[in-house]
Design an enzyme around this catalytic site. Structure first.
Site, PDB file in Angstrom:
ATOM      1  N   ASP A 119       0.855  -1.186   0.000  1.00  0.00           N
ATOM      2  CA  ASP A 119       0.000   0.000   0.000  1.00  0.00           C
ATOM      3  C   ASP A 119       0.895   1.241   0.000  1.00  0.00           C
ATOM      4  O   ASP A 119       2.042   1.201  -0.458  1.00  0.00           O
ATOM      5  CB  ASP A 119      -0.949  -0.080   1.212  1.00  0.00           C
ATOM      6  CG  ASP A 119      -2.252   0.669   1.011  1.00  0.00           C
ATOM      7  OD1 ASP A 119      -2.205   1.917   1.000  1.00  0.00           O
ATOM      8  OD2 ASP A 119      -3.310   0.027   0.869  1.00  0.00           O
ATOM      9  N   ASP A 120       0.394   2.324   0.545  1.00  0.00           N
ATOM     10  CA  ASP A 120       1.092   3.614   0.498  1.00  0.00           C
ATOM     11  C   ASP A 120       2.474   3.526   1.172  1.00  0.00           C
ATOM     12  O   ASP A 120       2.769   2.576   1.898  1.00  0.00           O
ATOM     13  CB  ASP A 120       0.214   4.651   1.220  1.00  0.00           C
ATOM     14  CG  ASP A 120       0.455   6.069   0.716  1.00  0.00           C
ATOM     15  OD1 ASP A 120       1.456   6.282   0.025  1.00  0.00           O
ATOM     16  OD2 ASP A 120      -0.370   6.937   1.038  1.00  0.00           O
ATOM     17  N   LYS A 145      -3.808  -0.797  -6.692  1.00  0.00           N
ATOM     18  CA  LYS A 145      -4.858  -0.108  -5.937  1.00  0.00           C
ATOM     19  C   LYS A 145      -4.671   1.373  -6.221  1.00  0.00           C
ATOM     20  O   LYS A 145      -3.606   1.923  -5.930  1.00  0.00           O
ATOM     21  CB  LYS A 145      -4.684  -0.401  -4.453  1.00  0.00           C
ATOM     22  CG  LYS A 145      -5.530   0.466  -3.520  1.00  0.00           C
ATOM     23  CD  LYS A 145      -5.346   0.015  -2.071  1.00  0.00           C
ATOM     24  CE  LYS A 145      -6.023   0.936  -1.071  1.00  0.00           C
ATOM     25  NZ  LYS A 145      -5.850   0.497   0.325  1.00  0.00           N
ATOM     26  N   ASP A 164      -5.820   4.977  -5.344  1.00  0.00           N
ATOM     27  CA  ASP A 164      -6.532   5.752  -4.336  1.00  0.00           C
ATOM     28  C   ASP A 164      -6.977   7.103  -4.912  1.00  0.00           C
ATOM     29  O   ASP A 164      -6.625   7.443  -6.047  1.00  0.00           O
ATOM     30  CB  ASP A 164      -5.593   5.942  -3.129  1.00  0.00           C
ATOM     31  CG  ASP A 164      -6.359   5.980  -1.827  1.00  0.00           C
ATOM     32  OD1 ASP A 164      -7.581   6.214  -1.854  1.00  0.00           O
ATOM     33  OD2 ASP A 164      -5.733   5.781  -0.761  1.00  0.00           O
ATOM     34  N   SER A 206     -10.529   3.286  -5.826  1.00  0.00           N
ATOM     35  CA  SER A 206     -11.008   3.759  -4.523  1.00  0.00           C
ATOM     36  C   SER A 206     -12.008   4.903  -4.631  1.00  0.00           C
ATOM     37  O   SER A 206     -12.556   5.327  -3.620  1.00  0.00           O
ATOM     38  CB  SER A 206      -9.827   4.221  -3.670  1.00  0.00           C
ATOM     39  OG  SER A 206      -9.009   3.131  -3.328  1.00  0.00           O
ATOM     40  N   ARG A 256     -13.346   0.243  -3.578  1.00  0.00           N
ATOM     41  CA  ARG A 256     -13.631   0.562  -2.188  1.00  0.00           C
ATOM     42  C   ARG A 256     -14.867   1.455  -2.142  1.00  0.00           C
ATOM     43  O   ARG A 256     -14.908   2.503  -2.764  1.00  0.00           O
ATOM     44  CB  ARG A 256     -12.419   1.283  -1.577  1.00  0.00           C
ATOM     45  CG  ARG A 256     -11.298   0.342  -1.148  1.00  0.00           C
ATOM     46  CD  ARG A 256     -11.599  -0.310   0.198  1.00  0.00           C
ATOM     47  NE  ARG A 256     -12.004   0.724   1.153  1.00  0.00           N
ATOM     48  CZ  ARG A 256     -11.156   1.567   1.742  1.00  0.00           C
ATOM     49  NH1 ARG A 256      -9.862   1.463   1.527  1.00  0.00           N
ATOM     50  NH2 ARG A 256     -11.604   2.483   2.575  1.00  0.00           N
ATOM     51  N   ASP A 309     -12.243   3.718   5.456  1.00  0.00           N
ATOM     52  CA  ASP A 309     -11.169   2.772   5.796  1.00  0.00           C
ATOM     53  C   ASP A 309     -11.551   1.924   7.002  1.00  0.00           C
ATOM     54  O   ASP A 309     -12.068   2.449   7.991  1.00  0.00           O
ATOM     55  CB  ASP A 309      -9.906   3.533   6.204  1.00  0.00           C
ATOM     56  CG  ASP A 309      -9.250   4.212   5.028  1.00  0.00           C
ATOM     57  OD1 ASP A 309      -9.814   4.191   3.923  1.00  0.00           O
ATOM     58  OD2 ASP A 309      -8.161   4.766   5.237  1.00  0.00           O
TER      59      ASP A 309
END
Ligand code: GLA
Length: 416
Positions: free
Chosen positions: A84-85, A160, A162, A194, A219, A223
């Site tokens: 992820d990030d 992913k 975002d 997302s 998403r 979160d």
């Protein structure tokens, strides 16, 4: 020789797959993606001197890849490892390329992808369609082509994307463009979007058909955090919106209630069982985010339960619904295979929101919760694997005892 009804049920299953596969046509995520993702457990820990075992680094990814294989997660179907990030340098290179953090990924992403692939696993990465990622690293807005072709060159299998720091006025157009850019690389890359969560936050209605046409998963909402309260908030949102969103789930395109917390700090054993059951009912991606090094055995058993994974991964890909609520017991059902002509089998989760003492005795009939097949069903407890005696007709009383904040998870199979 297969029976006529078996052949019919197979034909119906295949038809359903073809019928629902109207979304993004990259041939990927025909069942909800399964794997592991850094964010929930490891967040943006970047100080490897202080937290060497937890920082977002190639060491963490390699260790997790090894454990995914050694502990049987890979065999159970968890194949994607997604960073992820917080994997980037704070600035692009002088010639405009994204750079992986050189101290934490000293061998580079290409080598790391290669390592993950050598374990028989697939590799995913995070970026953000905006100027910066949510944690403040460079975003891909304005650099789409060059960044995505670099990702493809590195060998990523999942992205992913975002939606922080986006100042345009139409998320869906940008994400559609990204989908085309991804397709043009020729590399099969699962595309997780997302933006619906950001649209929801700003009360912008999401065009779910377009979303399903462009993204493999998305998403929808806030979160997940490491608590039961967060799980129930997400579940309530999914129940509230179910009539609107569930129909857009199907092979190739899934609603994503966010990561599995199981094995971390916030959920009890019973609550962990409930999250796993509900995620399977929701046809949700099963993306764990935990430390596989020291996860306790009973939590591991939840994550590796074959019967639950089979429900989650049911080829029909029909998202389940909350169908009944009484005395703070919620009944969730999901249509699954096998099918007898037009009668489905079902996964049935009795989930408790109660916080009083003993397991709550709850009685209903199958008919009451939507299981109406006149020839009846056989019933299996999905967690233990125990088969219940006899045939359950739709008007037979069925009694379960549901532990506080826990679940009783059953599979009702149509007689064929
Ligand atoms: C957002 C996303 C999370 C995670 C973080 C990373 O909050 O919703 O899932 O990716 O950004 O910064």
């Amino acid at each position: 020789m297969p029976s006529r009804s078996w052949l019919l049920s197979l034909a119906i299953s295949l038809l359903a797959i073809v019928w629902t596969a109207v979304g993004l046509d990259n041939g990927l995520a025909l069942t909800p993606p399964m794997g592991w993702m850094t964010w929930q457990r490891f967040r943006c820990i970047t100080d490897c001197a202080k937290y060497p075992d937890e920082c977002i680094s190639e060491r963490l990814i390699k260790r997790t890849a090894d454990l995914m294989v050694e502990k049987g997660y890979a065999d159970a179907g968890y194949k994607y490892i997604v960073i992820d990030d917080c994997w980037l340098e704070k600035n692009r290179s002088d010639d405009g390329y994204l750079l992986e953090d050189r101290a934490r990924f000293p061998h580079g992403m290409k080598a790391l992808a290669h390592y993950v692939h050598s374990k028989g696993l697939l590799f995913g990465i995070y970026e953000n369609y905006g100027n910066k990622t949510c944690a403040g690293y460079p975003g891909i807005y304005g650099h789409e082509k060059v960044d995505i072709s670099r990702f493809a060159d590195w060998g990523i299998d999942y992205i992913k994307v975002d939606g922080c720091y986006f100042y345009g006025n139409d998320y869906s157009k940008g994400y559609e463009l990204l989908q085309k850019t991804l397709n043009s690389t020729g590399r099969p890359i699962v595309y997780s979007c997302s933006y619906p969560a950001y649209e929801d936050e700003s009360s912008i209605p999401t065009d779910f058909q377009l979303l399903a046409d462009n993204c493999n998963l998305w998403r929808n909402y806030d979160d997940i955090q490491d608590s039961w309260n967060s799980v129930t908030q997400i579940v309530d949102w999914f129940a509230l919106k179910q009539d609107h969103i569930a129909k857009f789930a199907g092979p190739g395109h899934w609603n994503d209630p966010d990561m599995l917390l199981i094995g971390n700090y916030g959920l009890s054993y019973e609550q962990s069982k409930t999250q796993m059951a509900l995620w399977a009912i929701l046809a949700a991606p099963l993306l764990m985010s935990n430390d596989l090094t020291n996860i306790r055995k009973e939590y591991e058993e939840i994550l590796l339960n074959k019967r639950i994974i089979e429900i989650d991964q049911d080829p029909l890909g029909i998202q389940g619904l909350r169908v009944y609520r009484r005395s703070s017991i919620e009944v969730w059902t999901r249509k699954i295979s096998p099918v007898n002509i037009d009668e489905y089998s079902y996964a049935v989760a009795f989930c408790s929101r109660r916080t009083d003492g003993s397991p709550y005795e709850f009685t209903t009939t199958l008919r009451r919760i939507g299981l109406k097949f006149t020839m009846g069903y056989t019933i299996q407890d999905v967690y233990s694997g125990d088969e219940w005696d006899g045939i359950y007709l739709s008007n037979t009383n069925l009694t379960v005892r549901v532990p506080p904040t826990g679940v009783v998870f059953l599979k009702a199979t149509v007689l064929i």
